[in-house]
Design a protein around this motif. Structure first.
Motif, PDB file in Angstrom:
ATOM      1  N   ASP A 199      20.943 -27.389 -47.633  1.00 23.00           N
ATOM      2  CA  ASP A 199      19.942 -27.897 -48.578  1.00 23.00           C
ATOM      3  C   ASP A 199      20.624 -28.582 -49.761  1.00 23.00           C
ATOM      4  O   ASP A 199      20.166 -29.642 -50.217  1.00 23.00           O
ATOM      5  CB  ASP A 199      19.057 -26.739 -49.063  1.00 23.00           C
ATOM      6  N   GLN A 200      21.713 -28.013 -50.265  1.00 17.18           N
ATOM      7  CA  GLN A 200      22.441 -28.629 -51.377  1.00 17.18           C
ATOM      8  C   GLN A 200      23.024 -29.989 -50.977  1.00 17.18           C
ATOM      9  O   GLN A 200      22.987 -30.953 -51.753  1.00 17.18           O
ATOM     10  CB  GLN A 200      23.566 -27.697 -51.843  1.00 17.18           C
ATOM     11  N   ILE A 201      23.555 -30.067 -49.761  1.00 17.18           N
ATOM     12  CA  ILE A 201      24.100 -31.331 -49.278  1.00 17.18           C
ATOM     13  C   ILE A 201      22.991 -32.367 -49.120  1.00 17.18           C
ATOM     14  O   ILE A 201      23.142 -33.536 -49.498  1.00 17.18           O
ATOM     15  CB  ILE A 201      24.860 -31.126 -47.954  1.00 17.18           C
ATOM     16  N   ASP A 202      21.851 -31.949 -48.579  1.00 17.92           N
ATOM     17  CA  ASP A 202      20.721 -32.871 -48.409  1.00 17.92           C
ATOM     18  C   ASP A 202      20.218 -33.399 -49.747  1.00 17.92           C
ATOM     19  O   ASP A 202      19.819 -34.563 -49.858  1.00 17.92           O
ATOM     20  CB  ASP A 202      19.578 -32.180 -47.659  1.00 17.92           C
ATOM     21  N   GLN A 203      20.220 -32.558 -50.758  1.00 17.55           N
ATOM     22  CA  GLN A 203      19.781 -33.012 -52.080  1.00 17.55           C
ATOM     23  C   GLN A 203      20.677 -34.136 -52.599  1.00 17.55           C
ATOM     24  O   GLN A 203      20.194 -35.095 -53.211  1.00 17.55           O
ATOM     25  CB  GLN A 203      19.776 -31.837 -53.063  1.00 17.55           C
ATOM     26  N   LEU A 204      21.970 -34.021 -52.357  1.00 18.69           N
ATOM     27  CA  LEU A 204      22.880 -35.089 -52.769  1.00 18.69           C
ATOM     28  C   LEU A 204      22.684 -36.345 -51.922  1.00 18.69           C
ATOM     29  O   LEU A 204      22.671 -37.462 -52.443  1.00 18.69           O
ATOM     30  CB  LEU A 204      24.332 -34.617 -52.663  1.00 18.69           C
ATOM     31  N   LEU A 205      22.502 -36.161 -50.622  1.00 23.24           N
ATOM     32  CA  LEU A 205      22.339 -37.313 -49.734  1.00 23.24           C
ATOM     33  C   LEU A 205      21.027 -38.053 -49.978  1.00 23.24           C
ATOM     34  O   LEU A 205      20.919 -39.251 -49.704  1.00 23.24           O
ATOM     35  CB  LEU A 205      22.416 -36.864 -48.270  1.00 23.24           C
ATOM     36  N   ARG A 375      31.600 -43.968 -49.463  1.00 23.04           N
ATOM     37  CA  ARG A 375      32.641 -43.054 -48.982  1.00 23.04           C
ATOM     38  C   ARG A 375      32.220 -41.604 -49.161  1.00 23.04           C
ATOM     39  O   ARG A 375      32.372 -40.777 -48.256  1.00 23.04           O
ATOM     40  CB  ARG A 375      33.957 -43.308 -49.737  1.00 23.04           C
ATOM     41  N   GLN A 376      31.666 -41.287 -50.332  1.00 25.00           N
ATOM     42  CA  GLN A 376      31.223 -39.922 -50.595  1.00 25.00           C
ATOM     43  C   GLN A 376      30.053 -39.530 -49.697  1.00 25.00           C
ATOM     44  O   GLN A 376      29.962 -38.392 -49.239  1.00 25.00           O
ATOM     45  CB  GLN A 376      30.838 -39.792 -52.072  1.00 25.00           C
TER      46      GLN A 376
END
Length: 435
Positions: A199-205, A375-376
């Motif tokens: 969920d944390q990764i999805d929020q950034l993406l 890149r990120q």
């Protein structure tokens, strides 16, 4: 000599400002000999204190004065590169700046390569790679909102979040390897923390990074002769599109970037949608349809004399712009659930309301968030994919060795500073010389 093979202990020099006549030019040095080299060309060579400006003159090898300057020494490690850094602020003459640069090169400094100052900041631990990239984002920011995002990342906003996610992954790996080493009978449950990490990764993406970097794409679309080009020029506040009374004057997509409320909007004027009667019209309408499919918001421009007929194939968010209200005394708004703005592009009536509606409509579609570059984004997607594969492996009952392998790959993807030479070259070669 490639950027990643530079000698980091060399003393480098570059003109850090735009090379054109201006009020001030800055020549920047970095390296162990930066102070001694700068002193060697200055008239006053005593009492240089870190971060204190020195008023002096630059002189050539024959002790002829070149210019009146301010010199700012910044001693290691309290500098941008964590080396000795000296900036010489001279008058903004191209001849003077190049002369001072050549004097320092003659004394033994080496001309810096693009991005080498920031590369040294990265290699010396002053900046993470993510922070170094934010310097480039800040330089090329198309809007104030993007500049603010880049500055936040320079201060460590994104690095902090990436570090937090990676630390949690390392903690999970440690738990897993303890169980693997000591063969505990009771297995650990990582389902809940794994879902939280995804969920944390999805929020950034899911942050609207492309909007910040490239601007919000707004396409003016409609049938011919409804005033799209007139409205385009009015919103742009300059004559960019040709306007005539002949229907179908616009035969190509015309673009302009404008700033509203600190955000960058990219407006596109397009050819009118109709049945094509020539090869030129066929290509023009194809471009309009392509823009309609790839923009972030459509302004469907019509006028008070036409019934509202919006093609079913338009799938992007739409604002209806009812144009030419100056031609009628009473206006009957169209019956529709879509937002409607009534304007006169010719007289400039109600354009502020239209701009506010465009801003509010686009901003509510995309919540605010941290900016991440391509890149990120790829690294986060790699980490996410490894965690999804970890979930699948857990469901299939794979051994801990396989599970830990996926975790290690996710951790490796989020290691900010573990990059190869080609990646470093690709990033830092985009910088200008002197940064």
């Amino acid at each position: 000599m490639t950027l990643v093979n530079v000698f980091i202990q060399d003393t480098i020099v570059a003109i850090a400002t735009y090379l054109a006549p201006s009020s001030v030019a800055i020549i920047r040095l970095s390296g162990a000999d930066a102070v001694s080299l700068a002193k060697s060309i200055c008239l006053h060579q005593h009492h240089w204190i870190s971060h204190k400006a020195i008023y002096t003159y630059v002189q050539d090898e024959q002790q002829q004065l070149i210019d009146e300057v301010l010199v700012l020494p910044m001693l290691a490690p309290h500098s941008y590169t964590r080396q000795h850094v000296v900036e010489i602020h001279c008058h903004g003459s191209v001849v003077i700046a190049k002369t001072i640069l050549q004097l320092l090169l003659n004394k033994g400094a080496r001309l810096a390569q693009p991005g080498e100052f920031t590369l040294r900041a990265f290699m010396n631990g002053r900046l993470s790679l993510t922070q170094a990239e934010s310097v480039l984002d800040l330089i090329h920011a198309p809007s104030l909102s993007m500049a603010k995002k880049a500055l936040a990342n320079l201060k460590g906003s994104l690095s902090t979040q990436l570090h937090h996610i990676r630390s949690q992954l390392i903690h999970l790996l440690a738990q897993m390897e303890v169980q693997l080493d000591f063969e505990y009978e009771e297995s650990i449950d990582i389902h809940a923390p794994l879902l939280q990490l995804l969920d944390q990764i999805d929020q950034l993406l899911n942050t609207p990074s492309q909007w910040y970097r490239y601007g919000i794409r707004v396409a003016l679309i409609g049938v011919p002769n409804v005033g799209k080009s007139t409205l385009f020029n009015a919103l742009a506040e300059e004559e960019r599109s040709i306007v005539t009374s002949i229907a179908g004057t616009t035969t190509d997509v015309i673009e302009i970037s404008i700033q509203w409320k600190q955000a960058c909007f990219r407006l596109f004027d397009t050819a009118g949608l109709k049945s094509a009667s020539s090869e030129i019209e066929t290509k023009a309408i194809a471009k309009t349809q392509q823009m309609a499919n790839h923009c972030d918001l459509i302004l469907w421009v019509t006028d008070v004399h036409q019934p509202l007929q919006i093609p079913n194939h338009l799938k992007q968010p739409i604002i209806i712009v009812l144009n030419k209200i100056d031609l009628v005394e009473q206006i009957q708004p169209p019956q529709t659930s879509l937002p409607v703005v009534m304007v006169s592009a010719l007289q400039g009536s109600n354009l502020t309301h239209l701009k506010n509606m465009i801003y509010e409509h686009t901003m509510k579609q995309q919540p605010d968030g941290i900016y991440i570059n391509e890149r990120q984004t790829q690294l986060l997607q790699q980490a996410k994919q490894q965690l999804i594969m970890l979930q699948q492996a857990m469901q299939k009952g794979y051994p801990l060795e396989i599970l830990s392998w996926h975790l290690k790959n996710a951790i490796r993807a989020l290691e900010e500073n573990d990059v190869n030479q080609s990646t470093l070259h690709a990033i830092f070669s985009q910088f200008c010389i002197g940064k």
